[in-house]
Scaffold this motif. Structure first.
Motif, PDB file in Angstrom:
ATOM      1  N   UNK A  71       0.817  -1.203   0.000  1.00  0.00           N
ATOM      2  CA  UNK A  71       0.000   0.000   0.000  1.00  0.00           C
ATOM      3  C   UNK A  71       0.859   1.265   0.000  1.00  0.00           C
ATOM      4  N   UNK A  72       2.071   1.155   0.515  1.00  0.00           N
ATOM      5  CA  UNK A  72       2.941   2.332   0.570  1.00  0.00           C
ATOM      6  C   UNK A  72       3.335   2.814  -0.820  1.00  0.00           C
ATOM      7  N   UNK A  73       3.322   1.913  -1.800  1.00  0.00           N
ATOM      8  CA  UNK A  73       3.753   2.264  -3.147  1.00  0.00           C
ATOM      9  C   UNK A  73       2.703   3.035  -3.940  1.00  0.00           C
ATOM     10  N   UNK A  74       1.485   3.094  -3.442  1.00  0.00           N
ATOM     11  CA  UNK A  74       0.422   3.772  -4.186  1.00  0.00           C
ATOM     12  C   UNK A  74       0.655   5.276  -4.191  1.00  0.00           C
ATOM     13  N   UNK A  75       0.405   5.885  -5.330  1.00  0.00           N
ATOM     14  CA  UNK A  75       0.524   7.342  -5.467  1.00  0.00           C
ATOM     15  C   UNK A  75      -0.892   7.921  -5.477  1.00  0.00           C
ATOM     16  N   UNK A  76      -1.274   8.477  -4.342  1.00  0.00           N
ATOM     17  CA  UNK A  76      -2.634   9.001  -4.173  1.00  0.00           C
ATOM     18  C   UNK A  76      -2.728  10.428  -4.697  1.00  0.00           C
ATOM     19  N   UNK A  77      -3.859  10.738  -5.296  1.00  0.00           N
ATOM     20  CA  UNK A  77      -4.130  12.119  -5.663  1.00  0.00           C
ATOM     21  C   UNK A  77      -4.464  12.882  -4.386  1.00  0.00           C
ATOM     22  N   UNK A  78      -4.384  14.186  -4.451  1.00  0.00           N
ATOM     23  CA  UNK A  78      -4.834  14.998  -3.322  1.00  0.00           C
ATOM     24  C   UNK A  78      -6.344  14.811  -3.180  1.00  0.00           C
ATOM     25  N   UNK A  79      -6.833  14.893  -1.960  1.00  0.00           N
ATOM     26  CA  UNK A  79      -8.271  14.793  -1.751  1.00  0.00           C
ATOM     27  C   UNK A  79      -8.935  16.021  -2.356  1.00  0.00           C
ATOM     28  N   UNK A  80      -9.918  15.758  -3.194  1.00  0.00           N
ATOM     29  CA  UNK A  80     -10.624  16.834  -3.898  1.00  0.00           C
ATOM     30  C   UNK A  80     -12.117  16.666  -3.665  1.00  0.00           C
ATOM     31  N   UNK A  81     -12.901  17.730  -3.847  1.00  0.00           N
ATOM     32  CA  UNK A  81     -14.346  17.556  -3.795  1.00  0.00           C
ATOM     33  C   UNK A  81     -14.739  16.406  -4.719  1.00  0.00           C
ATOM     34  N   UNK A  82     -15.729  15.658  -4.301  1.00  0.00           N
ATOM     35  CA  UNK A  82     -16.041  14.402  -4.979  1.00  0.00           C
ATOM     36  C   UNK A  82     -16.338  14.577  -6.473  1.00  0.00           C
ATOM     37  N   UNK A  83     -17.035  15.616  -6.835  1.00  0.00           N
ATOM     38  CA  UNK A  83     -17.374  15.809  -8.250  1.00  0.00           C
ATOM     39  C   UNK A  83     -16.111  16.059  -9.082  1.00  0.00           C
ATOM     40  N   UNK A  84     -15.194  16.854  -8.563  1.00  0.00           N
ATOM     41  CA  UNK A  84     -13.935  17.116  -9.266  1.00  0.00           C
ATOM     42  C   UNK A  84     -13.100  15.845  -9.360  1.00  0.00           C
ATOM     43  N   UNK A  85     -13.083  15.054  -8.290  1.00  0.00           N
ATOM     44  CA  UNK A  85     -12.332  13.798  -8.309  1.00  0.00           C
ATOM     45  C   UNK A  85     -12.919  12.845  -9.337  1.00  0.00           C
ATOM     46  N   UNK A  86     -14.243  12.753  -9.393  1.00  0.00           N
ATOM     47  CA  UNK A  86     -14.885  11.877 -10.384  1.00  0.00           C
ATOM     48  C   UNK A  86     -14.456  12.275 -11.792  1.00  0.00           C
ATOM     49  N   UNK A  87     -14.444  13.574 -12.057  1.00  0.00           N
ATOM     50  CA  UNK A  87     -14.092  14.055 -13.395  1.00  0.00           C
ATOM     51  C   UNK A  87     -12.629  13.808 -13.727  1.00  0.00           C
ATOM     52  N   UNK A  88     -11.772  13.722 -12.712  1.00  0.00           N
ATOM     53  CA  UNK A  88     -10.339  13.534 -12.938  1.00  0.00           C
ATOM     54  C   UNK A  88      -9.937  12.056 -13.050  1.00  0.00           C
ATOM     55  N   UNK A  89     -10.838  11.162 -12.703  1.00  0.00           N
ATOM     56  CA  UNK A  89     -10.484   9.738 -12.712  1.00  0.00           C
ATOM     57  C   UNK A  89     -10.222   9.249 -14.134  1.00  0.00           C
ATOM     58  N   UNK A  90      -9.130   8.506 -14.313  1.00  0.00           N
ATOM     59  CA  UNK A  90      -8.811   7.985 -15.643  1.00  0.00           C
ATOM     60  C   UNK A  90      -9.504   6.645 -15.916  1.00  0.00           C
ATOM     61  N   UNK A  91      -9.427   6.216 -17.151  1.00  0.00           N
ATOM     62  CA  UNK A  91      -9.912   4.889 -17.534  1.00  0.00           C
ATOM     63  C   UNK A  91      -8.799   3.901 -17.196  1.00  0.00           C
ATOM     64  N   UNK A  92      -8.695   3.530 -15.930  1.00  0.00           N
ATOM     65  CA  UNK A  92      -7.635   2.638 -15.461  1.00  0.00           C
ATOM     66  C   UNK A  92      -8.088   1.980 -14.162  1.00  0.00           C
ATOM     67  N   UNK A  93      -7.520   0.828 -13.819  1.00  0.00           N
ATOM     68  CA  UNK A  93      -7.868   0.205 -12.541  1.00  0.00           C
ATOM     69  C   UNK A  93      -7.275   1.002 -11.388  1.00  0.00           C
ATOM     70  N   UNK A  94      -7.913   0.906 -10.218  1.00  0.00           N
ATOM     71  CA  UNK A  94      -7.381   1.618  -9.071  1.00  0.00           C
ATOM     72  C   UNK A  94      -8.195   1.430  -7.813  1.00  0.00           C
ATOM     73  N   UNK A  95      -7.788   2.166  -6.817  1.00  0.00           N
ATOM     74  CA  UNK A  95      -8.392   2.172  -5.489  1.00  0.00           C
ATOM     75  C   UNK A  95      -8.797   3.621  -5.201  1.00  0.00           C
ATOM     76  N   UNK A  96      -9.904   3.799  -4.485  1.00  0.00           N
ATOM     77  CA  UNK A  96     -10.301   5.154  -4.136  1.00  0.00           C
ATOM     78  C   UNK A  96     -10.762   5.212  -2.684  1.00  0.00           C
ATOM     79  N   UNK A  97     -10.635   6.393  -2.093  1.00  0.00           N
ATOM     80  CA  UNK A  97     -11.036   6.637  -0.711  1.00  0.00           C
ATOM     81  C   UNK A  97     -11.987   7.832  -0.695  1.00  0.00           C
TER      82      UNK A  97
END
Length: 172
Positions: free
Chosen positions: A1-27
């Motif tokens: 889990x330490x190797x994951x590169x997390x984005x900064x926490x953003x308002x949910x709508x902005x985060x949704x719009x920034x998500x790429x077409x790729x596998x991942x984990x979200x919080x």
């Protein structure tokens, strides 16, 4: 889990719009506050601004982002939030899960946009995503993941189950 590169926490709508077409984990985090009328007993750990609420996995982050903005019948997270916020679940169509009225769906959407934040990490390979999510859920015990590890998770599960039963009963 330490190797994951997390984005900064953003308002949910902005985060949704920034998500790429790729596998991942979200919080998902609480950026605002639960309404005073929310079903959250005083004896449980209080939910406050900045708290982690939910950890999820996605084979495609962009698709998962859209999933959380759809009808409550298609999202466990939305059903849990609706139950905690006391929104009136009703049955529509042939869904196996309660769907909110259109008015309550709008209320839930607005509340989520105003009060939730999200960060995500892209995972290079799809295979480890499920294991990463399981490990994070076990370590962090977010209250809206209904894993039955904490009193908070048990409360969310029970509240959502009660709303589900009530919706079934109201359907007749």
């Amino acid at each position: 889990m330490e190797d994951l590169k997390w984005t900064a926490t953003a308002p949910i709508k902005a985060a949704w719009q920034a998500m790429p077409f790729a596998p991942g984990i979200y919080k998902i985090y609480l950026r605002g506050a639960l309404p005073k009328t929310a079903s959250w007993p005083a004896e449980l750990t209080p939910l406050k601004r900045g708290d982690l609420l939910y950890v999820g996995k996605a084979t495609n982050l962009r698709t998962r982002a859209k999933h959380h903005g759809v009808q409550t019948s298609k999202s466990t997270l939305r059903r849990s939030l609706a139950a905690l916020l006391g929104l009136q679940a009703q049955w529509h169509g042939k869904s196996a899960h309660p769907r909110l009225t259109d008015v309550d769906e709008e209320i839930l959407n607005a509340w989520m946009i105003a009060n939730l934040g999200m960060s995500f990490a892209v995972v290079a390979e799809l295979e480890p995503v499920a294991g990463l999510e399981d490990a994070m859920r076990e370590e962090l015990c977010p209250p809206l993941n209904r894993d039955a590890r904490t009193p908070e998770q048990l409360h969310v599960s029970a509240t959502a189950a009660t709303a589900h039963r009530n919706a079934l009963r109201d359907k007749g």
